[in-house]
Design an enzyme around this catalytic site. Structure first.
Site, mmCIF file in Angstrom:
data_model
loop_
_atom_site.group_PDB
_atom_site.id
_atom_site.type_symbol
_atom_site.label_atom_id
_atom_site.label_comp_id
_atom_site.label_asym_id
_atom_site.label_seq_id
_atom_site.Cartn_x
_atom_site.Cartn_y
_atom_site.Cartn_z
ATOM 1 N N ASP A 43 -47.865 40.139 -0.082
ATOM 2 C CA ASP A 43 -49.326 40.219 -0.074
ATOM 3 C C ASP A 43 -49.942 39.493 -1.265
ATOM 4 O O ASP A 43 -49.499 39.659 -2.402
ATOM 5 C CB ASP A 43 -49.727 41.698 -0.111
ATOM 6 C CG ASP A 43 -51.224 41.889 -0.139
ATOM 7 O OD1 ASP A 43 -51.866 41.566 0.870
ATOM 8 O OD2 ASP A 43 -51.749 42.350 -1.175
ATOM 9 N N GLU B 238 -48.135 35.693 2.361
ATOM 10 C CA GLU B 238 -49.541 35.804 2.749
ATOM 11 C C GLU B 238 -50.352 35.040 1.699
ATOM 12 O O GLU B 238 -50.775 35.591 0.695
ATOM 13 C CB GLU B 238 -49.991 37.268 2.815
ATOM 14 C CG GLU B 238 -51.365 37.426 3.444
ATOM 15 C CD GLU B 238 -52.475 37.838 2.479
ATOM 16 O OE1 GLU B 238 -53.652 37.719 2.859
ATOM 17 O OE2 GLU B 238 -52.190 38.269 1.343
ATOM 18 N N HIS C 189 -56.154 41.540 10.309
ATOM 19 C CA HIS C 189 -56.975 42.674 9.855
ATOM 20 C C HIS C 189 -58.040 42.232 8.863
ATOM 21 O O HIS C 189 -58.965 42.968 8.571
ATOM 22 C CB HIS C 189 -56.081 43.730 9.193
ATOM 23 C CG HIS C 189 -55.555 43.269 7.863
ATOM 24 N ND1 HIS C 189 -54.607 42.267 7.763
ATOM 25 C CD2 HIS C 189 -55.868 43.626 6.600
ATOM 26 C CE1 HIS C 189 -54.362 42.043 6.481
ATOM 27 N NE2 HIS C 189 -55.107 42.847 5.752
ATOM 28 N N ARG D 77 -64.581 45.020 7.563
ATOM 29 C CA ARG D 77 -63.335 44.600 8.213
ATOM 30 C C ARG D 77 -62.823 45.711 9.145
ATOM 31 O O ARG D 77 -62.061 45.455 10.072
ATOM 32 C CB ARG D 77 -62.268 44.262 7.163
ATOM 33 C CG ARG D 77 -62.577 42.987 6.388
ATOM 34 C CD ARG D 77 -61.534 42.713 5.326
ATOM 35 N NE ARG D 77 -61.527 43.738 4.284
ATOM 36 C CZ ARG D 77 -60.656 43.780 3.284
ATOM 37 N NH1 ARG D 77 -59.718 42.862 3.188
ATOM 38 N NH2 ARG D 77 -60.704 44.731 2.365
HETATM 39 C C1 GLC Z 1 -54.428 40.675 1.213
HETATM 40 C C2 GLC Z 1 -54.737 41.653 2.312
HETATM 41 C C3 GLC Z 1 -56.127 42.175 2.138
HETATM 42 C C4 GLC Z 1 -56.223 42.843 0.797
HETATM 43 C C5 GLC Z 1 -55.739 41.918 -0.336
HETATM 44 C C6 GLC Z 1 -55.513 42.660 -1.596
HETATM 45 O O1 GLC Z 1 -55.229 39.550 1.257
HETATM 46 O O2 GLC Z 1 -54.569 41.043 3.560
HETATM 47 O O3 GLC Z 1 -56.463 43.074 3.164
HETATM 48 O O4 GLC Z 1 -57.566 43.192 0.556
HETATM 49 O O5 GLC Z 1 -54.530 41.293 -0.018
HETATM 50 O O6 GLC Z 1 -54.309 43.378 -1.563
#
Ligand code: GLC
Length: 655
Positions: A291, A333, A402, A527
């Site tokens: 993440d 991500e 999401h 969201r």
């Molecule tokens: C990523 C997640 C998001 C979250 C962020 C901070 O981008 O997809 O939902 O707010 O990380 O952890």
């Protein structure tokens, strides 16, 4: 059982204390396991240490990490050791055309109150859809709400109490494995909740733990960084630093003020997270979603994203996982610009050494851009600029997730096709929030940033495609088009190659949740509008109303899943190339597989479209021997030998 050669066989530069500890850990294992570990350690040690060269003493950090790996390896269940062997025999498992992903919140997928066990009860729906990979949204113990949908983790070794416990998680991965479904979990590695033990210790004045975070006594350093830092949540969490009374300092908080960024320049943080990874791996988690990975390393004078050290760290973390639990794959991500994005799958010295999977954010954005503008020119150009990824990796393709959609349209790409990037992004924001004349969508504005003009958008695939507004208006023609958009978006993500991930509810055309803000802790964050609980009544009713949007979308997606599985051309080891066709409303996607070329045609408009057979021929598909695998027939040709595409029709052509 003694292993006389073990010490000799371990890489020589492991510090002796760690080598000793490793020997002891392995000494208790059967000889074949010892051999396996030593072979893997030798294979990955150089990769590990070169990744760790960002630290003053790479071999020391590497030795500590290897000891953690040995401990996890010794504790790993026989079942999971067997899975490791299976994956090593089939290293392309996540690239195969049979891979279908699905993402959901546990409590919004399972029946209320049933938690992780309830997901196992609902495994039939996943199997019915052909799902082989399930991403369950953050479920490790977060701080009490607000916690950014679980992305503020207070304990990486405990499960959210309302969902179950660690044993329930292990049971679920077992059930999923038995059903050929790999579980993906988030690994939030950029930050922890300010209630995490490390943060509590830092607040209590423990100097070693203070070093786990970026803490500054006054505004001097924060201001120097802020000069070039963007804001992720300008609406509800402006700025990147938060004052904490107990710390007596400003702590780096890229996201919300309760999410403290970890200081990855501290090797102790590296070892902690390596251990968290090993622990999740031993619970049977097979894919880790890294993440917010882009934010892990800070550098003054930059936006502190995509720094080279991020890739060094990923390389080292992956090496640790390969040694103890090679069944585990990493998914980056990184929602960043196209030029930075490909680095997460390994370029240059990191080729083949970092994440196995990464979100194709660019493709996602271009899908919506094409649908709004009815023009594929920008998408074909922008997608063609993205270099091919290593043959051992794969894109995660998706129509939405999401999170909100940020309009990641590159100014240079826009200019190359005579568009103004700023204006086009503005157009997309207005279009998808229903503020543009002729818009079909009813998304919501997320995090309007007046300073940059950015307006991100929330909405489900069906709502953004116009299913909601068309159904309200009761106009069949409009509804057909809206369903067509949902399906062509999915056809493109299924037909790109890689791992397509369906967001829960999109398979039945779920609309934005009108009551998303009923819970006070969600009310600020729209969201939640596109994260509705799966409508099981609608799932049960599938088949009852063949003409309903839900049935048509479900049938359409199911058919794509089935056809995809039969097409080895869609294996991710060959790249996908976007090409403009002769019709500006039709995107071509060419995959040159050793078995023969495959051409995907995607009509992104509500009009009929034509693509000449010579064009398809030029891409390598012999028109007189071609089949459209999606329709399961030979495409209809006009008297001019043009292929005719119905509104929003997709074709997957091979000869
Ligand atoms: C990523 C997640 C998001 C979250 C962020 C901070 O981008 O997809 O939902 O707010 O990380 O952890």
């Amino acid at each position: 059982m003694a292993a006389p050669n073990l010490s000799m066989n371990l890489p020589a530069d492991i510090p002796s204390a760690q080598a000793e500890a490793i020997r002891e850990l392995l000494g208790a294992l059967p000889e074949h396991r010892q051999t396996t570990f030593v072979l893997r350690a030798r294979r990955w040690w150089p990769t590990l240490v070169s990744g760790l060269s960002i630290y003053p003493d790479p071999a020391a950090a590497g030795g500590r990490a290897l000891e953690l790996a040995a401990r996890a390896f010794a504790e790993r269940s026989d079942d999971l050791h067997a899975l490791d062997e299976r994956r090593l025999l089939e290293p392309d498992w996540f690239q195969q055309q049979t891979m279908i992903g699905y993402a959901a919140y546990t409590e919004r997928y399972a029946e209320p109150g049933t938690g992780l066990a309830g997901v196992a009860d609902k495994v039939d729906h996943l199997r019915g859809l052909g799902v082989t990979y399930l991403h369950l949204m953050p479920l490790l113990k977060p701080r009490p709400a607000p916690n950014d949908g679980g992305y503020a983790v207070a304990d990486y070794r405990a499960v959210r109490e309302d969902l179950g416990d660690i044993q329930d998680l292990a049971n679920l991965t077992g059930t999923l494995r038995a059903n050929d479904i790999s579980l993906c979990l988030d690994l939030v590695l950029n930050h922890v909740a300010k209630e995490h033990e490390w943060a509590l210790k830092a607040k209590a004045g423990d100097a070693a733990y203070r070093e786990y975070f970026h803490v500054y006594a006054d505004r001097q350093e924060p201001d120097a960084y802020e000069a070039t830092l963007p804001e992720v949540f300008p609406d509800f969490a402006p700025g990147n630093f938060t004052w904490d009374d107990e710390l007596e300092g400003w702590v780096w908080t890229t996201f919300n003020d309760y999410q403290w960024d970890l200081n990855w320049s501290n090797p102790a943080v590296f070892c902690e997270m390596a251990d968290v990874i090993l622990n999740l791996a031993n619970l049977g988690v097979e894919v880790l979603r890294l993440d917010a990975i882009a934010f892990m390393w800070k550098r003054k004078g930059t936006n502190s994203q995509n720094q080279p050290e991020v890739h060094q760290i990923t390389q080292a973390l992956r090496a640790v996982a390969r040694i103890a639990a090679p069944a585990v794959a990493f998914k980056a991500e990184a929602i960043v610009g196209p030029g930075d994005l490909v680095h997460y799958l390994g370029r240059g010295q990191h080729y083949g050494k970092v994440s196995d999977l990464a979100y194709h954010n660019s493709l996602m954005v271009q899908i919506w851009s094409m649908l709004a503008s009815r023009d594929v020119t920008l998408a074909a150009h922008a997608l063609a600029q993205i270099p091919d990824i290593p043959g051992s990796t794969a894109w995660v393709t998706y129509a939405r997730c999401h999170d909100d959609i940020g309009w990641a349209i590159d100014d240079g790409d826009a200019a190359a096709v005579q568009l103004n990037g700023f204006e086009h992004r503005g157009f997309l924001s207005e279009f998808y929030t229903g503020n543009f004349d002729g818009s079909f969508a009813d998304g919501l504005v997320f995090q309007h940033n007046p300073a940059t003009g950015d307006k991100r958008v929330s909405g489900t695939a069906a709502s953004l495609s116009g299913v909601g507004l068309a159904a309200e208006a009761g106009e069949d023609g409009r509804l057909n088009d809206a369903v067509g958009r949902v399906l062509v978006a999915h056809a493109l993500m299924f037909g790109w190659g890689g791992l397509p991930v369906i967001w829960s509810g999109d398979e039945i055309g779920s609309l934005n949740d009108p009551n998303w803000d009923n819970l006070p802790e969600f009310a600020e964050d729209n969201r939640w509008a596109h994260r509705p609980a799966l409508d099981w009544a609608a799932v049960r009713a599938l088949g009852d109303h063949p003409e309903s949007p839900a049935d048509r979308i479900y049938q359409g997606i199911s058919a794509m899943v089935e056809k995809r599985g039969e097409l080895p051309h869609l294996h991710a080891d060959v790249p996908a190339h976007a090409v403009p066709t002769t019709d500006r409303g039709v995107l071509g996607v060419v995959r040159r597989h050793p078995l023969g070329a495959m051409v995907g045609l995607y009509n992104m408009t509500e009009h009929e479209a034509y693509v000449p057979t010579w064009w398809v021929d030029a891409q390598g598909v012999e028109p007189h021997a071609m089949t459209d695998h999606l329709a399961g027939n030979v495409p209809e040709l006009t008297e001019f030998e043009d292929i005719k595409l119905a509104p929003y029709q997709a074709m997957w052509l091979t000869a």
